[in-house]
Design a protein around this motif. Sequence first.
Motif, PDB file in Angstrom:
ATOM      1  N   LEU A 152       0.710  -1.158  -0.060  1.00 58.95           N
ATOM      2  CA  LEU A 152      -0.062   0.047  -0.001  1.00 58.95           C
ATOM      3  C   LEU A 152       0.974   1.322  -0.103  1.00 58.95           C
ATOM      4  CD1 LEU A 152      -2.929  -0.985   2.572  1.00 58.95           C
ATOM      5  CD2 LEU A 152      -2.726  -1.239   0.171  1.00 58.95           C
TER       6      LEU A 152
ATOM      7  N   THR B 282       0.144   5.595   1.373  1.00 60.37           N
ATOM      8  CA  THR B 282      -1.064   6.304   1.489  1.00 60.37           C
ATOM      9  C   THR B 282      -2.234   5.546   0.603  1.00 60.37           C
ATOM     10  OG1 THR B 282      -0.863   7.689  -0.554  1.00 60.37           O
ATOM     11  CG2 THR B 282      -0.454   8.741   1.662  1.00 60.37           C
ATOM     12  N   GLY B 283      -1.715   4.176   0.319  1.00 62.13           N
ATOM     13  CA  GLY B 283      -2.518   3.380  -0.569  1.00 62.13           C
ATOM     14  C   GLY B 283      -3.516   2.727   0.000  1.00 62.13           C
TER      15      GLY B 283
ATOM     16  N   ARG C 182      -5.773   4.855  -8.752  1.00 58.07           N
ATOM     17  CA  ARG C 182      -4.557   4.569  -9.679  1.00 58.07           C
ATOM     18  C   ARG C 182      -4.848   3.463 -10.370  1.00 58.07           C
ATOM     19  NH1 ARG C 182      -3.570   9.596  -9.415  1.00 58.07           N
ATOM     20  NH2 ARG C 182      -2.933  10.331  -7.244  1.00 58.07           N
TER      21      ARG C 182
ATOM     22  N   HIS D 113      -6.619   3.298  -4.456  1.00 60.01           N
ATOM     23  CA  HIS D 113      -6.689   4.606  -4.168  1.00 60.01           C
ATOM     24  C   HIS D 113      -5.433   4.777  -3.465  1.00 60.01           C
ATOM     25  CE1 HIS D 113      -8.018   8.509  -2.274  1.00 60.01           C
ATOM     26  NE2 HIS D 113      -7.409   7.955  -1.133  1.00 60.01           N
ATOM     27  N   ASP D 114      -4.653   5.860  -4.098  1.00 61.66           N
ATOM     28  CA  ASP D 114      -3.203   6.203  -3.665  1.00 61.66           C
ATOM     29  C   ASP D 114      -2.646   7.572  -3.873  1.00 61.66           C
ATOM     30  OD1 ASP D 114      -0.704   5.958  -2.626  1.00 61.66           O
ATOM     31  OD2 ASP D 114       0.126   4.649  -4.227  1.00 61.66           O
TER      32      ASP D 114
ATOM     33  N   ARG E 114       1.037   7.937  -4.603  1.00 58.12           N
ATOM     34  CA  ARG E 114       1.657   6.987  -5.585  1.00 58.12           C
ATOM     35  C   ARG E 114       2.967   6.277  -5.145  1.00 58.12           C
ATOM     36  NH1 ARG E 114      -0.318   8.750 -11.124  1.00 58.12           N
ATOM     37  NH2 ARG E 114      -1.336  10.771 -10.693  1.00 58.12           N
TER      38      ARG E 114
ATOM     39  N   GLY F 124       2.413   3.308  -3.515  1.00 58.36           N
ATOM     40  CA  GLY F 124       1.881   1.872  -3.495  1.00 58.36           C
ATOM     41  C   GLY F 124       2.341   1.078  -4.883  1.00 58.36           C
TER      42      GLY F 124
ATOM     43  N   THR G 283      -5.772   9.596   6.102  1.00 55.68           N
ATOM     44  CA  THR G 283      -5.238   8.945   4.753  1.00 55.68           C
ATOM     45  C   THR G 283      -5.419   7.527   4.546  1.00 55.68           C
ATOM     46  OG1 THR G 283      -3.153  10.512   4.482  1.00 55.68           O
ATOM     47  CG2 THR G 283      -3.106   8.097   3.644  1.00 55.68           C
TER      48      THR G 283
END
Length: 264
Positions: free
Chosen positions: A69, A72-73, A84, A97-98, A101, A103, A214
């Motif tokens: 993850l 922030t994933g 993403r 969702h990240d 970026r 992850g 987050t």
Amino acid sequence: MPELPEVETTRRRLEPLLLGRRFLDIRHGDLRRYRHTEKALGRRVEGLLRRGKFLLFPLSGGLEMVVHLGMTGGFRLEPTPHTRVAFRLDQGAVFFHDPRRFGRIWVVERGDYREIPLLSRLGPEPLSEAFRFPEFWEGLRRSAKPLKGLLLDQRLAAGVGNIYADEALFRARLSPFRRGREVNPEEAQRLFQALREVLGEAVALGGSTLSDRTYQQPDGLPGGFQARHAVYGRQGLPCPRCGTPVARAVVAGRGTHFCPRCQT
């Protein structure tokens, strides 16, 4: 970064949605971060596992999807401005969702982690029977690293990160600056038990959602363990044990919260 409790909560929430489902379409625009995902098309999800901070999805045909993850994933049930990767299933869809970026996703032959070397080096799962005190104690006493760094290293206990290392050290009444080889057996036993307790409680409460929100569970609900944080993120607030203001320092390159009086 999501740690063991947040990743385990994500796994538990995804399992009823993904187990037995087949990937019909996987869409993203980053072949470097999301590798070989085309190999998962048409494959059925045969399990949802967790190893440390990694999610493992065994797929039909001997493949495996591995998800980290990052910072922030997370998975969501609806698309977001920071989606993403979109996974369309034979029943429903999920979205990775990240915002930042970091992850990563890989599809590999099952158990072939040559592209993911950290996954091959992980120590025992701290909530499993494989986490045993003799090996934990041996790892401590042979190291000159500070305790905080040892807990973050992933070889003593897989999945421990900044939040839960700080909380476990506080509960064990041990300074994050203490060297592993300086800890006696009774102190090591306290830390061993504190890790299991803190992580177990955090999993039961769905992990920790901090002020930036987050981390959320796939259905958008927050975790609940942040209400029990004794030191993490509480710089300057009174220690719940003695009232001394919680201090913050950098240990092993990470912001570290502790009580300068209780933790020795």
